[in-house]
Scaffold this motif. Structure first.
Motif, PDB file in Angstrom:
ATOM      1  N   GLU A   4       0.828  -1.214   0.000  1.00 57.88           N
ATOM      2  CA  GLU A   4       0.000   0.000   0.000  1.00 57.88           C
ATOM      3  C   GLU A   4       0.855   1.254   0.000  1.00 57.88           C
ATOM      4  OE1 GLU A   4      -2.123  -3.484   1.357  1.00 57.88           O
ATOM      5  OE2 GLU A   4      -0.279  -2.538   2.112  1.00 57.88           O
ATOM      6  N   SER A   5       1.941   1.243   0.784  1.00 59.09           N
ATOM      7  CA  SER A   5       2.831   2.393   0.814  1.00 59.09           C
ATOM      8  C   SER A   5       3.488   2.612  -0.541  1.00 59.09           C
ATOM      9  CB  SER A   5       3.897   2.193   1.894  1.00 59.09           C
ATOM     10  OG  SER A   5       4.842   3.244   1.880  1.00 59.09           O
ATOM     11  N   LEU A   6       3.925   1.531  -1.179  1.00 57.35           N
ATOM     12  CA  LEU A   6       4.555   1.652  -2.492  1.00 57.35           C
ATOM     13  C   LEU A   6       3.565   2.143  -3.543  1.00 57.35           C
ATOM     14  CD1 LEU A   6       6.667  -1.625  -2.382  1.00 57.35           C
ATOM     15  CD2 LEU A   6       7.553   0.710  -2.317  1.00 57.35           C
ATOM     16  N   GLU A   7       2.347   1.685  -3.443  1.00 57.84           N
ATOM     17  CA  GLU A   7       1.328   2.149  -4.393  1.00 57.84           C
ATOM     18  C   GLU A   7       1.058   3.639  -4.198  1.00 57.84           C
ATOM     19  OE1 GLU A   7      -0.826   2.072  -7.594  1.00 57.84           O
ATOM     20  OE2 GLU A   7       0.090   0.221  -6.838  1.00 57.84           O
ATOM     21  N   LEU A  63       3.265   5.836  -3.077  1.00 57.29           N
ATOM     22  CA  LEU A  63       4.428   6.525  -3.644  1.00 57.29           C
ATOM     23  C   LEU A  63       4.313   6.624  -5.160  1.00 57.29           C
ATOM     24  CD1 LEU A  63       7.559   5.101  -1.763  1.00 57.29           C
ATOM     25  CD2 LEU A  63       6.826   7.496  -1.849  1.00 57.29           C
ATOM     26  N   LYS A  64       3.905   5.528  -5.780  1.00 49.83           N
ATOM     27  CA  LYS A  64       3.749   5.511  -7.235  1.00 49.83           C
ATOM     28  C   LYS A  64       2.652   6.481  -7.684  1.00 49.83           C
ATOM     29  CE  LYS A  64       2.330   2.402 -10.971  1.00 49.83           C
ATOM     30  NZ  LYS A  64       1.888   1.016 -11.290  1.00 49.83           N
ATOM     31  N   GLU A  65       1.543   6.527  -6.960  1.00 47.09           N
ATOM     32  CA  GLU A  65       0.443   7.405  -7.334  1.00 47.09           C
ATOM     33  C   GLU A  65       0.830   8.868  -7.177  1.00 47.09           C
ATOM     34  OE1 GLU A  65      -3.190   8.751  -8.692  1.00 47.09           O
ATOM     35  OE2 GLU A  65      -2.174   6.807  -8.889  1.00 47.09           O
ATOM     36  N   ARG A  66       1.588   9.184  -6.124  1.00 46.96           N
ATOM     37  CA  ARG A  66       2.040  10.563  -5.945  1.00 46.96           C
ATOM     38  C   ARG A  66       2.945  10.993  -7.096  1.00 46.96           C
ATOM     39  NH1 ARG A  66       6.262  13.102  -2.665  1.00 46.96           N
ATOM     40  NH2 ARG A  66       6.736  11.151  -1.585  1.00 46.96           N
ATOM     41  N   ALA A  67       3.840  10.097  -7.507  1.00 46.64           N
ATOM     42  CA  ALA A  67       4.708  10.410  -8.641  1.00 46.64           C
ATOM     43  C   ALA A  67       3.900  10.570  -9.921  1.00 46.64           C
ATOM     44  CB  ALA A  67       5.751   9.304  -8.814  1.00 46.64           C
ATOM     45  N   ARG A  68       2.903   9.717 -10.099  1.00 44.51           N
ATOM     46  CA  ARG A  68       2.067   9.780 -11.311  1.00 44.51           C
ATOM     47  C   ARG A  68       1.313  11.111 -11.391  1.00 44.51           C
ATOM     48  NH1 ARG A  68      -2.923   8.672 -13.557  1.00 44.51           N
ATOM     49  NH2 ARG A  68      -3.886   8.763 -11.497  1.00 44.51           N
ATOM     50  N   GLU A  69       0.762  11.526 -10.258  1.00 43.29           N
ATOM     51  CA  GLU A  69       0.013  12.784 -10.249  1.00 43.29           C
ATOM     52  C   GLU A  69       0.926  13.968 -10.555  1.00 43.29           C
ATOM     53  OE1 GLU A  69      -1.815  12.893  -6.451  1.00 43.29           O
ATOM     54  OE2 GLU A  69      -3.392  11.432  -6.952  1.00 43.29           O
ATOM     55  N   GLU A  70       2.146  13.946 -10.017  1.00 42.62           N
ATOM     56  CA  GLU A  70       3.087  15.039 -10.294  1.00 42.62           C
ATOM     57  C   GLU A  70       3.459  15.078 -11.775  1.00 42.62           C
ATOM     58  OE1 GLU A  70       6.526  15.168  -7.818  1.00 42.62           O
ATOM     59  OE2 GLU A  70       5.401  14.924  -5.938  1.00 42.62           O
ATOM     60  N   LEU A  71       3.674  13.911 -12.373  1.00 39.24           N
ATOM     61  CA  LEU A  71       4.039  13.874 -13.784  1.00 39.24           C
ATOM     62  C   LEU A  71       2.889  14.315 -14.682  1.00 39.24           C
ATOM     63  CD1 LEU A  71       6.125  10.577 -13.811  1.00 39.24           C
ATOM     64  CD2 LEU A  71       6.980  12.888 -14.235  1.00 39.24           C
ATOM     65  N   LEU A  72       1.681  13.912 -14.339  1.00 37.49           N
ATOM     66  CA  LEU A  72       0.523  14.356 -15.120  1.00 37.49           C
ATOM     67  C   LEU A  72       0.349  15.868 -15.013  1.00 37.49           C
ATOM     68  CD1 LEU A  72      -2.087  11.538 -14.363  1.00 37.49           C
ATOM     69  CD2 LEU A  72      -0.861  11.947 -16.513  1.00 37.49           C
ATOM     70  N   ALA A  73       0.567  16.416 -13.820  1.00 41.39           N
ATOM     71  CA  ALA A  73       0.445  17.861 -13.640  1.00 41.39           C
ATOM     72  C   ALA A  73       1.492  18.612 -14.452  1.00 41.39           C
ATOM     73  CB  ALA A  73       0.563  18.215 -12.157  1.00 41.39           C
ATOM     74  N   THR A  81       6.640   2.612 -12.373  1.00 41.02           N
ATOM     75  CA  THR A  81       6.609   1.378 -11.600  1.00 41.02           C
ATOM     76  C   THR A  81       6.874   1.698 -10.129  1.00 41.02           C
ATOM     77  OG1 THR A  81       8.981   0.941 -11.813  1.00 41.02           O
ATOM     78  CG2 THR A  81       7.538   0.104 -13.581  1.00 41.02           C
ATOM     79  N   LYS A  82       6.588   0.724  -9.272  1.00 42.46           N
ATOM     80  CA  LYS A  82       6.870   0.903  -7.848  1.00 42.46           C
ATOM     81  C   LYS A  82       8.374   1.006  -7.599  1.00 42.46           C
ATOM     82  CE  LYS A  82       2.694  -1.541  -6.328  1.00 42.46           C
ATOM     83  NZ  LYS A  82       2.164  -2.733  -5.619  1.00 42.46           N
ATOM     84  N   PHE A  83       9.157   0.278  -8.382  1.00 42.38           N
ATOM     85  CA  PHE A  83      10.608   0.371  -8.237  1.00 42.38           C
ATOM     86  C   PHE A  83      11.085   1.791  -8.499  1.00 42.38           C
ATOM     87  CE2 PHE A  83      14.716   0.481 -10.432  1.00 42.38           C
ATOM     88  CZ  PHE A  83      15.545   0.004  -9.423  1.00 42.38           C
ATOM     89  N   GLN A  84      10.577   2.424  -9.548  1.00 43.02           N
ATOM     90  CA  GLN A  84      10.953   3.804  -9.838  1.00 43.02           C
ATOM     91  C   GLN A  84      10.563   4.724  -8.695  1.00 43.02           C
ATOM     92  OE1 GLN A  84       9.498   3.041 -14.353  1.00 43.02           O
ATOM     93  NE2 GLN A  84       9.512   5.175 -13.724  1.00 43.02           N
ATOM     94  N   ALA A  85       9.355   4.542  -8.170  1.00 37.27           N
ATOM     95  CA  ALA A  85       8.878   5.417  -7.097  1.00 37.27           C
ATOM     96  C   ALA A  85       9.724   5.254  -5.836  1.00 37.27           C
ATOM     97  CB  ALA A  85       7.416   5.120  -6.802  1.00 37.27           C
ATOM     98  N   LEU A  86      10.080   4.006  -5.500  1.00 42.17           N
ATOM     99  CA  LEU A  86      10.906   3.784  -4.311  1.00 42.17           C
ATOM    100  C   LEU A  86      12.327   4.311  -4.532  1.00 42.17           C
ATOM    101  CD1 LEU A  86      11.304   2.636  -1.505  1.00 42.17           C
ATOM    102  CD2 LEU A  86      11.704   0.385  -2.535  1.00 42.17           C
ATOM    103  N   SER A  87      12.874   4.113  -5.726  1.00 35.26           N
ATOM    104  CA  SER A  87      14.206   4.634  -6.028  1.00 35.26           C
ATOM    105  C   SER A  87      14.231   6.150  -5.928  1.00 35.26           C
ATOM    106  CB  SER A  87      14.637   4.194  -7.431  1.00 35.26           C
ATOM    107  OG  SER A  87      14.720   2.792  -7.521  1.00 35.26           O
TER     108      SER A  87
END
Length: 470
Positions: A246-249, A251-261, A272-278
């Protein structure tokens, strides 16, 4: 701080495969470049089996290891060096290393850690006890080139007050982590069912860029020892941090929203979750280091080449086939200002760029100018992601249940190194073994963004009732 308890060695033995024709397996560029690195040190913590004594645990593992070496016989070999001479002048122009598969054997040590409990190995919300764990592994200071005299694989079975720790020391020039964990799982399967299990055999045929038989990688020296460097001792702290699915998801969603904005729909779609954690680790470690705004930094990751080559290498390819890929360098100030989504997308671009063509180009560049990795290759301003949450660490049931935890030794550690493990509960969770200098770790512990993503420690799980043998 009290000194860590001493571990007493009870016995030591050498396990050998059955006799077979002697064979030589060449080290290729991927393998030879690892000769100056340390052995892989990974270990698994188990609840104490109730059906057998500690001595029987060590004997049980040694017997099954002998079975596993029937197919994985190179692990019981040693390295040997061959000089290459100019055919006209006779002058030495280089040397190569191969695995001499003569059944020299692997080492199995049984030890006792008096008074040490599982809770001592797994302290909640605290640093990894490096001094204690260091005593659970063999060959701590060994470099891979030492496999000429030292075993390529050594196992230490350490009896704790309420558990067992099985520590593996494995020569990284022999293979990468994918092949290593395939071997450990194969060994565990034989420990569960001895020779009654049909399992796939590994492939020892080394990869060649032209598709033919692989020749040895020739290093530019008369003796490989000329290229070997030992890393200086470092003052480090380690934390084992858990990230739930859930935490990784999140993180991924926060990154996705920033990129869409920001209008980066392609980057958002590929996340991916790996990208978000990295991204989280890269940015928060950079902030903890308090780098100058103009200082450049990168995020690097060890990546498996098997599925990226064309044609693909089989999953059972036994050898090294990894490279470290990296993002473009960026100013520390830009990394922190551009945000989580931008950093995650930068990691994604580095992964996407690692194609068959780029792998072959790196092999060609290495062949033109051979080298081995040393501590000088580690960037003190960057971060490095190693190991993999895809490795089946918790499938290693040797006959008394799944491991409680996976841990590592002192080898191959430096400031900014993070090793990723699967979370014990599965479901896409990840454990991150983070190593930093004491000052940088203290600063990271004050980082609210980082700790908001870390999932609190869970207590040591209670063992399930032990299965009865049938």
């Amino acid at each position: 701080m009290p000194s860590p308890p001493m571990v007493r060695v009870v016995s030591s033995s050498t396990v050998k495969p059955p006799p077979r024709p002697r064979e030589r397996i060449p080290l290729t560029s991927w393998d030879a470049s690892m000769l100056s690195s340390n052995y892989i040190q990974k270990g698994l913590l188990f609840h104490r089996p109730t059906s057998c004594s500690p001595v029987n645990v060590a004997d049980h593992l040694a017997a099954a290891l002998g079975d596993a070496l029937v197919h994985y016989y190179p692990i019981a070999g040693r390295f040997a060096t061959e000089q290459h001479r100019d055919e006209h002048t006779g002058a030495v122009v280089g040397c190569s290393v191969h695995v001499d598969c003569a059944g020299q054997g692997v080492e199995v040590v049984h030890a006792v850690a008096d008074g040490v409990t599982m809770a001592d190995v797994l302290p909640r919300d605290a640093d990894v006890p490096r001094g204690v764990l260091a005593q659970f592994f063999q060959l701590t200071d060994a470099v891979n080139y030492g496999g000429q005299e030292q075993p390529l694989f050594a196992v230490q079975v350490t009896d704790l007050a309420d558990g067992v720790f099985v520590g593996f020391a494995y020569n990284h020039a022999l293979s990468d982590g994918t092949a290593f964990w395939d071997f450990v799982n194969y060994w565990a399967a034989l420990a569960r069912a001895r020779l009654g299990l049909a399992a796939p055999k590994p492939s020892f045929e080394r990869w060649s860029p032209d598709g033919g038989a692989a020749g040895p990688a020739v290093l530019p020296c008369a003796d490989v020892s000329e290229l070997i460097e030992r890393a200086p001792p470092l003052q480090l702290r380690e934390r084992m941090l858990h990230f739930s699915a859930e935490s990784l998801e999140a993180l991924k969603e926060r990154a996705r929203e920033e990129l869409l904005a920001a209008g980066d729909t392609a980057g958002a779609a590929a996340l991916t979750k790996f990208q978000a954690l990295s991204s989280l680790l890269w940015r928060c470690i950079t902030r903890a280091r308090r780098l100058a705004p103009e200082q450049e930094t990168t995020c690097r990751a060890a990546i498996n080449n098997r599925a990226r080559l064309r044609p693909q290498l089989p999953q059972d390819y036994f050898g090294n086939t990894i490279y470290a890929i990296g993002t473009d360098s960026t100013r520390a100030a830009d990394l922190l200002e551009r945000g989580h989504g931008w950093a995650a997308a930068a990691v994604g671009r580095a992964v996407a760029a690692h194609t068959d063509a780029s792998i072959r180009a790196r092999v060609a560049a290495w062949t033109a100018r051979p080298m081995v990795y040393t501590h000088r290759f580690f960037d003190p301003t960057g971060t490095m992601m190693g190991s993999s949450p895809r490795f089946d660490m918790y499938g290693c049931d040797f006959g008394w249940g799944s491991p409680v935890a996976a841990r590592s030794g002192m080898a191959n550690k430096f400031d900014g190194k993070t090793s990723l493990y699967p979370g014990r509960e599965g479901a896409g969770s990840i454990d991150a073994e983070l190593t930093l200098s004491p000052d940088n770790m203290a600063a990271l512990e004050e980082d609210d963004e980082f700790w908001a993503a870390v999932t609190p420690d869970a207590p040591v799980p209670v063992p399930a009732p032990e299965k009865k043998a049938t």
